[in-house]
Design a protein around this motif. Structure first.
Motif, PDB file in Angstrom:
ATOM      1  N   ASP A 119       0.895  -1.174   0.000  1.00  0.00           N
ATOM      2  CA  ASP A 119       0.000   0.000   0.000  1.00  0.00           C
ATOM      3  C   ASP A 119       0.920   1.207   0.000  1.00  0.00           C
ATOM      4  O   ASP A 119       1.653   1.425   0.964  1.00  0.00           O
ATOM      5  CB  ASP A 119      -0.854  -0.105   1.277  1.00  0.00           C
ATOM      6  N   GLY A 122      -0.617   6.642  -1.697  1.00  0.00           N
ATOM      7  CA  GLY A 122      -1.734   7.207  -0.927  1.00  0.00           C
ATOM      8  C   GLY A 122      -2.089   8.637  -1.268  1.00  0.00           C
ATOM      9  O   GLY A 122      -2.279   9.459  -0.376  1.00  0.00           O
ATOM     10  N   ASN A 124      -4.446  11.832  -2.509  1.00  0.00           N
ATOM     11  CA  ASN A 124      -5.817  12.162  -2.137  1.00  0.00           C
ATOM     12  C   ASN A 124      -6.494  12.964  -3.223  1.00  0.00           C
ATOM     13  O   ASN A 124      -5.834  13.710  -3.947  1.00  0.00           O
ATOM     14  CB  ASN A 124      -5.812  13.004  -0.872  1.00  0.00           C
ATOM     15  N   ASP A 334      -9.575   2.145   6.550  1.00  0.00           N
ATOM     16  CA  ASP A 334      -8.400   1.276   6.584  1.00  0.00           C
ATOM     17  C   ASP A 334      -8.753  -0.120   7.105  1.00  0.00           C
ATOM     18  O   ASP A 334      -8.288  -1.127   6.578  1.00  0.00           O
ATOM     19  CB  ASP A 334      -7.293   1.899   7.457  1.00  0.00           C
ATOM     20  N   HIS A 361      -1.260   5.839  13.933  1.00  0.00           N
ATOM     21  CA  HIS A 361      -2.478   5.483  13.209  1.00  0.00           C
ATOM     22  C   HIS A 361      -2.443   3.994  12.838  1.00  0.00           C
ATOM     23  O   HIS A 361      -3.415   3.257  13.057  1.00  0.00           O
ATOM     24  CB  HIS A 361      -2.632   6.342  11.947  1.00  0.00           C
TER      25      HIS A 361
HETATM   26  N1  ARG Z   1      -4.105   9.258   1.902  1.00  0.00           N
HETATM   27  C1  ARG Z   1      -3.294   9.164   3.080  1.00  0.00           C
HETATM   28  C2  ARG Z   1      -2.594  10.495   3.364  1.00  0.00           C
HETATM   29  O1  ARG Z   1      -2.495  11.319   2.492  1.00  0.00           O
HETATM   30  C3  ARG Z   1      -2.243   8.096   2.976  1.00  0.00           C
HETATM   31  C4  ARG Z   1      -2.777   6.699   2.791  1.00  0.00           C
HETATM   32  C5  ARG Z   1      -1.870   5.655   3.324  1.00  0.00           C
HETATM   33  N2  ARG Z   1      -2.395   4.322   3.284  1.00  0.00           N
HETATM   34  C6  ARG Z   1      -3.334   3.873   4.101  1.00  0.00           C
HETATM   35  N3  ARG Z   1      -3.769   2.642   3.946  1.00  0.00           N
HETATM   36  N4  ARG Z   1      -3.811   4.578   5.099  1.00  0.00           N
HETATM   37  O2  ARG Z   1      -2.156  10.714   4.467  1.00  0.00           O
END
Ligand code: ARG
Length: 592
Positions: A119, A122, A124, A334, A361
């Protein structure tokens, strides 16, 4: 087939066992004194401590037993009980021949392949990427390639952040600014069916999202009414209210197209592009199940799972599963994603390559998953990393103080790469398309190698001049070395000179083969510690060993048997260097 280091570890281990000593202490490493020996074992010291004997005596007895090993030209005991070993030219020639013939270039696959999910990145919707996303992309891509190269079945998932509070903020901001869009959204919400005509949404561009999100985020912090409204919209979106959902689809698609293009330019490509939103349908049944298992606790209108354990050094907060507005949170998606992955791919190991700042987290989510029985203790692993900093020592920002846009960062690095290529006189001579392709590869090598040469936990300073230099420990230097070998091999081919059996003679040839032999252990180390820097270090050492070999050992002008042997060495060094760089996610151009 085994590398020399491991082969010798086994031989020393057998000698230890013969002497009634623990064989696992026999570990052989590359010599600290390459002028005196090729390999060494310090095991006699550890063994002596364990059995209360004199280490030199043990070392001498072990050395006596190793004397008969045909791979060894000399075995000596040094200092308090180090065993120094020098291998024969014949053993090195044989090993080089093996590596040259091996499609895996001397790298052994894992004994038991596993299904691994990585993973990483990440990104957004709407929120611009910061250095954490860049590092995650670079390190995660390399881990994916490393695990795959060693034989695991690997899937890389971008885990697109598309379902959080930022979506509510953005929907609010866009509908406020564009009444025509707001009207379509409201009508669809009221009707409970998707809007028939979404042409109004097409006016929403990535530039709009980039502009509106920071404003909305700032306002959400300052203005509680605004924040509450955004939270309500988020909850309604998650309940799939038709108007919100349709507008959200537009945001998601616009962002994803741009992100995929930028990631691709960085040589980062995902097998799965799953979003947080993809697990929405799993959340209600999951919450019901967690409740049935007695894991959910009511906490001021919210529902949480307590994960603190006896003996924790500090208190870990609980996992917030459902907020008081009824929204799914970051940790909720998650947790549901763990369930989703179990159902779809059943990974034996999941690696989350995410900023160190999210360590808590993940600890919280993992513990909740173990409590719920969605994964077995130890299957989920957070692989964190430090930050890429600016000259001020703080996480890198643009000159205007904004967060990095991946596309801009790549273009900036490309521009520097073009300059460098012009400096070395490459530019005018090449067709523009080829020149651009080379500049792209140099830029990717610069950014990735600058990152991957450090252990991931270490932070480093963004310094484009240094990253793009053709000298020193840089990506472009490695490309340059590889390209030199390519051009040598082209010349040999033009002259009709063929490669042939390896016969190692000169010290620089010995060093090159010893370096080639170390590829496997570099990969094993990188694999075991999720640390691609071991492979980066190997690539650098290999190109240095090649460079010394090339300077000390003439190739095309040598007599035929020597020339054939050296050509094999050169071709093997190139193939292994390209393979190592490929594991780092770095491609080599044909010329530069
Ligand atoms: N979208 C998240 C961020 O910008 C990171 C994701 C990481 N992966 C996960 N499974 N939480 O902080």
């Amino acid at each position: 087939m085994s590398d020399l280091k491991r082969g010798l570890s086994e031989a020393v281990g057998a000698a230890f066992a013969d002497l009634g000593l623990p064989a696992e202490l026999a570990r052989v490493t590359a010599s600290d004194r390459p002028d005196l020996a090729d390999f060494q074992s310090n095991g006699a010291l550890a063994a002596a401590k364990r059995v209360g004997k004199n280490p030199r005596e043990i070392a001498t007895a072990v050395a006596g037993r190793l004397g008969a090993d045909s791979r060894l030209a000399a075995v000596e005991v040094a200092g308090p009980g180090f065993i120094n070993m020098k291998v024969t030219d014949g053993a090195l020639s044989a090993r080089a021949t093996e590596i040259a013939a091996d499609p895996r270039l001397g790298a052994e696959p894992v004994a038991v392949p596993r299904r691994v999910l990585i993973d990483y990145a990440g990104p957004n919707v709407a929120k611009p990427m910061h250095v954490g996303h860049l590092r995650s992309s670079i390190i995660g891509e390399s881990l994916k390639r490393l695990y795959r190269f060693r034989g695991d079945t690997v899937l890389g998932d971008a885990h697109f952040g598309d379902w959080g509070y930022q979506m509510g903020l953005l929907i609010g901001a866009v509908t406020d600014e564009r009444p025509a869009i707001g009207a379509v959204v409201e009508a669809a919400n009221a009707a409970g069916v998707p809007p028939a005509d979404i042409s109004a949404f097409e006016a929403v561009s990535l530039a709009d999202l980039d502009r509106l999100y920071p404003e909305a985020a700032a306002r959400g912090k300052a203005d509680t009414d605004y924040r509450d409204r955004a939270r309500k919209i988020t909850a309604a979106l998650q309940a799939k209210q038709a108007g919100y959902y349709a507008l959200w689809e537009r945001f998601r698609d616009v962002t994803r197209v741009a992100l995929e293009r930028d990631f691709h330019a960085l040589g980062v490509d995902f097998d799965l592009w799953k979003g947080e939103s993809d697990v929405e349908d799993l959340i209600d049944p999951m919450v019901a199940e967690l409740d049935a298992k007695g894991l959910l606790i009511d906490d001021q209108g919210a529902r949480i799972i307590r994960v603190a354990r006896e003996g924790d050094k500090r208190e870990l907060p609980p996992l917030l599963v459902v907020s008081s507005e009824g929204s799914a949170m970051y940790g909720t998606t998650d947790l549901a994603t763990i369930l989703d992955r179990k159902q779809s791919f059943d990974p034996e190991r999941v690696i989350y390559c995410v900023d160190q700042r999210q360590a808590d987290h993940f600890e919280i989510v993992f513990r909740a998953a173990y409590l719920a029985g969605y994964a077995q203790e130890g299957q989920l692993e957070h692989v964190g990393f430090g930050t890429m900093n600016g000259a001020d020592g703080k996480p890198f920002k643009t000159r205007e103080g904004g967060v990095l846009k991946l596309g801009d960062m790549i273009e900036m690095t490309r521009e520097k790469a073009r300059e460098r290529l012009h400096e070395v006189g490459l530019g005018e001579s090449l067709p523009p398309a080829e020149f651009e392709a080379i500049a792209g590869k140099v830029a990717v090598a610069a950014l990735k190698f600058a990152d991957l040469q450090n252990f991931r936990g270490t932070s480093y300073v963004f310094d484009l001049d240094r990253f793009t230099s053709f000298e020193g420990k840089t990506g472009p230097y490695l490309l340059y070395q590889a390209v030199r070998v390519k051009s040598l091999l082209r010349r040999a081919a033009d002259e009709g000179v063929a490669a042939g059996p390896v016969a190692v003679i000169k010290p620089a040839e010995r060093d090159l083969v010893l370096t080639l032999d170390a590829f496997n252990s570099a990969l094993v180390e990188a694999y075991d510690r999720c640390a691609p820097n071991a492979v980066a270090e190997h690539a650098y050492r290999l190109s240095q060993a090649f460079s010394k070999f090339y300077a000390a050992c003439p190739i095309l002008s040598a007599e035929p048997a020597v020339r054939a042997s050296r050509l094999t060495l050169a071709a093997t060094a190139l193939a292994q260097l390209e393979q190592a760089l490929d594991v780092l996610g770095i491609g080599v151009p044909e010329r530069m």
